[in-house]
Scaffold this motif. Structure first.
Motif, PDB file in Angstrom:
ATOM      1  N   ARG A  51      -6.493  -1.427 -12.532  1.00  0.00           N
ATOM      2  CA  ARG A  51      -5.223  -0.972 -11.963  1.00  0.00           C
ATOM      3  C   ARG A  51      -5.471   0.217 -11.035  1.00  0.00           C
ATOM      4  O   ARG A  51      -4.906   0.295  -9.946  1.00  0.00           O
ATOM      5  CB  ARG A  51      -4.261  -0.579 -13.087  1.00  0.00           C
ATOM      6  CG  ARG A  51      -2.799  -0.749 -12.690  1.00  0.00           C
ATOM      7  CD  ARG A  51      -1.856  -0.313 -13.802  1.00  0.00           C
ATOM      8  NE  ARG A  51      -2.095  -0.976 -15.063  1.00  0.00           N
ATOM      9  CZ  ARG A  51      -2.315  -0.334 -16.219  1.00  0.00           C
ATOM     10  NH1 ARG A  51      -2.345   0.975 -16.264  1.00  0.00           N
ATOM     11  NH2 ARG A  51      -2.511  -1.006 -17.323  1.00  0.00           N
ATOM     12  N   ASP A  52      -6.348   1.143 -11.476  1.00  0.00           N
ATOM     13  CA  ASP A  52      -6.683   2.312 -10.643  1.00  0.00           C
ATOM     14  C   ASP A  52      -7.273   1.864  -9.309  1.00  0.00           C
ATOM     15  O   ASP A  52      -6.895   2.350  -8.246  1.00  0.00           O
ATOM     16  CB  ASP A  52      -7.699   3.214 -11.361  1.00  0.00           C
ATOM     17  CG  ASP A  52      -7.091   3.922 -12.550  1.00  0.00           C
ATOM     18  OD1 ASP A  52      -5.850   3.900 -12.662  1.00  0.00           O
ATOM     19  OD2 ASP A  52      -7.849   4.474 -13.376  1.00  0.00           O
ATOM     20  N   ASN A  55      -4.707   0.392  -7.119  1.00  0.00           N
ATOM     21  CA  ASN A  55      -3.876   1.448  -6.518  1.00  0.00           C
ATOM     22  C   ASN A  55      -4.587   2.093  -5.334  1.00  0.00           C
ATOM     23  O   ASN A  55      -3.984   2.314  -4.276  1.00  0.00           O
ATOM     24  CB  ASN A  55      -3.544   2.520  -7.556  1.00  0.00           C
ATOM     25  CG  ASN A  55      -2.502   2.024  -8.543  1.00  0.00           C
ATOM     26  OD1 ASN A  55      -1.784   1.071  -8.260  1.00  0.00           O
ATOM     27  ND2 ASN A  55      -2.440   2.651  -9.699  1.00  0.00           N
ATOM     28  N   GLU A  58      -4.602  -0.236  -2.413  1.00  0.00           N
ATOM     29  CA  GLU A  58      -3.284  -0.294  -1.765  1.00  0.00           C
ATOM     30  C   GLU A  58      -3.035   0.944  -0.903  1.00  0.00           C
ATOM     31  O   GLU A  58      -2.547   0.845   0.224  1.00  0.00           O
ATOM     32  CB  GLU A  58      -2.193  -0.417  -2.821  1.00  0.00           C
ATOM     33  CG  GLU A  58      -1.918  -1.862  -3.231  1.00  0.00           C
ATOM     34  CD  GLU A  58      -0.936  -1.970  -4.378  1.00  0.00           C
ATOM     35  OE1 GLU A  58      -0.772  -3.080  -4.881  1.00  0.00           O
ATOM     36  OE2 GLU A  58      -0.364  -0.925  -4.766  1.00  0.00           O
ATOM     37  N   GLU A  59      -3.415   2.122  -1.454  1.00  0.00           N
ATOM     38  CA  GLU A  59      -3.248   3.377  -0.694  1.00  0.00           C
ATOM     39  C   GLU A  59      -4.059   3.326   0.598  1.00  0.00           C
ATOM     40  O   GLU A  59      -3.577   3.667   1.678  1.00  0.00           O
ATOM     41  CB  GLU A  59      -3.707   4.564  -1.539  1.00  0.00           C
ATOM     42  CG  GLU A  59      -2.679   5.004  -2.565  1.00  0.00           C
ATOM     43  CD  GLU A  59      -3.266   5.998  -3.564  1.00  0.00           C
ATOM     44  OE1 GLU A  59      -4.284   6.638  -3.229  1.00  0.00           O
ATOM     45  OE2 GLU A  59      -2.710   6.100  -4.668  1.00  0.00           O
TER      46      GLU A  59
END
Lengths: 91, 240
Positions: A51-52, A55, A58-59
């Motif tokens: 998940r990290d 993220n 995505e950033e």
């Protein structure tokens, strides 16, 4: 159905000996349960890491879109997230 | 793709255990000498055999690692030993329970089978701190493989030495001078052995799949130039 099973079984001597036999089999099941519990914790950690990473990806992707002229380095990171780029070569 | 075939393997393991335990409690006759206590052997002996075979298999994987220098084999060796050590814990506990019920003591120090298994188990317990003591991943993998090969060769030698020992207080399951197991007991034992062996393979595959998933996440992290996770294992080999 399960309740009927003991009816078909021979008379199990669940006295002194039965206590030990039950103990041995319970220990085996407990070991398995503990192992599965540890593996579940590991899988939770992997899921959190994934998940990290998602993220972060995505950033980065949003940053790339916000600044399109950033150069090849930025685009190579997003390229690595395409199915081909992130696919593992696990044996 | 370590997870390939894990589902049918897991189902086969559950079915084998269901059949095996049903045979233990509803089919296999009570032992004339030991009575109901002997039922522990259908679990204890397959666990012990599988653990010892697993240690040898770990050694074989280690040989492959040393020959090919492919870290995949180091991971296989590590996981094989890891699961066998867990099985070893089961062997020691179920054995101690049987000993208490049969001999009246949890442990007997002058029984070669017990002590030799404990030595093998403790030897493999040192595998973890041994890996942990070496920082460099390549050196760690190489030294661990040498350890696994040496210890893996010790297992059959140890087994043979115990078989040749004079004292036979510990019951023998197969091929005694009075003859082996009756066919019903032998069938039950073999089904239980298959079930435990399948469990070993399933757990090895499961562990390798988890390691592979973790390795893939680390690969992604590296590709993204992202900071590494905190508290990751330094001793477990990484599979990608």
């Amino acid at each position: 159905m399960l309740a009927l099973l003991p009816l078909g079984a021979p008379a199990l001597p669940l006295d002194e000996a039965g206590k030990y036999v039950a103990g041995a089999y319970i220990v085996f099941v407990l070991l398995l349960v503990i192992y599965v519990g540890i593996m579940a914790t590991k899988l939770q950690r992997i899921e959190k890491e994934l998940r990290d990473v998602a993220n972060i990806a995505e950033e980065r992707s949003l940053e790339d879109k916000a600044a399109p002229g950033r150069g090849p380095e930025g685009s190579s990171i997003s390229d690595s997230l395409t199915p081909q780029g992130s696919r593992g070569g696990g044996a | 793709m370590y997870g390939k075939g894990l589902k049918p393997l897991s189902i086969a393991t559950v079915v084998a255990f269901a059949v095996g335990f049903s045979l233990v409690f509803f089919y296999a006759p009570l032992d004339a000498d030991q009575g109901f206590i002997q039922k522990i052997f259908y679990l204890h002996v397959p666990l012990a055999s599988t653990a010892l075979i697993g240690f040898v298999v770990g050694g074989i994987f280690a040989i492959l690692h040393l020959r090919t220098d492919n870290n995949k084999w180091d991971a296989y060796s590590y996981v094989a030993i890891h699961i066998s050590v867990i099985f070893g814990v089961g062997v020691l506990i179920t054995g101690a329970i049987w000993a208490k019920a049969s001999w009246g003591h949890w442990w007997v120090w002058d029984e070669p089978t017990l002590v030799s298994f404990l030595i093998v188990f403790l030897l493999y317990c040192t595998y973890y701190p041994f890996r942990y003591a070496i920082e460099d991943r390549d050196r760690q993998a190489r030294y661990a493989s040498v350890f696994a090969v040496t210890a893996g060769a010790f297992v059959p030698l140890n087994f043979l030495a115990v078989r040749m020992a004079q004292q036979l207080v510990h019951p023998r399951v197969f091929a005694t001078s009075e003859g082996g197991l009756p066919s019903s007991m032998l069938l039950t034992f073999l089904v239980c052995f298959v079930a435990v062996a399948l469990l070993w393979v399933t757990l090895v595959k499961f562990e390798l799949t988890a390691k592979s998933a973790s390795g893939q996440v680390n690969r992604l992290r590296r590709a993204l130039d992202a900071p590494g996770p905190t508290g990751s294992s330094r001793i477990a080999p990484e599979v990608s």
